[in-house]
Design a protein around this motif. Structure first.
Motif: not given
Length: 110
Positions: A44-45, A48-49
């Motif tokens: 998922g974003v 990762s962020r």
């Protein structure tokens, strides 16, 4: 997850002191927070962020500068938010605050 350190503070958008307290927390505990975030699976974003943010090469220095340069303001905000803080206390704190050159010189020495 945060068994080695306390859970991170939750900043309140309208209370500046809480944001500065959160910056201090992450400045003090960044290696452990980095280890926790990096242990998450890459799904998922958001994960990762988060990994990108905690692994940024400048974050430790930036948090240290915020902690060091805004310590007096963080303490002043905490005092001003206190119900027991009086006008006479305010004058004394202001004199102490303005007589110290920490805020003026902190970026030069960071």
């Amino acid at each position: 997850m945060f068994t080695e350190i306390a859970s991170p503070p939750q900043p309140v958008p309208t209370r500046w002191g809480t944001w500065l307290a959160a910056a201090k927390y992450y400045s003090d505990h960044l290696p452990t927070v980095r280890e926790i975030v990096n242990s998450f699976p890459d799904e998922g974003v958001i994960v990762s962020r988060a990994k990108e943010c905690v692994n940024c090469s400048d974050i430790a220095h930036d948090l240290m500068v915020i902690d060091r340069c805004y310590l007096l303001i963080r303490n002043l905000i905490t005092n001003l938010e206190s119900r027991s803080y009086t006008i006479s206390n305010h004058g004394l704190t202001f004199v102490k605050w303005t007589s110290m050159r920490t805020l003026v010189n902190c970026y030069d020495t960071a």
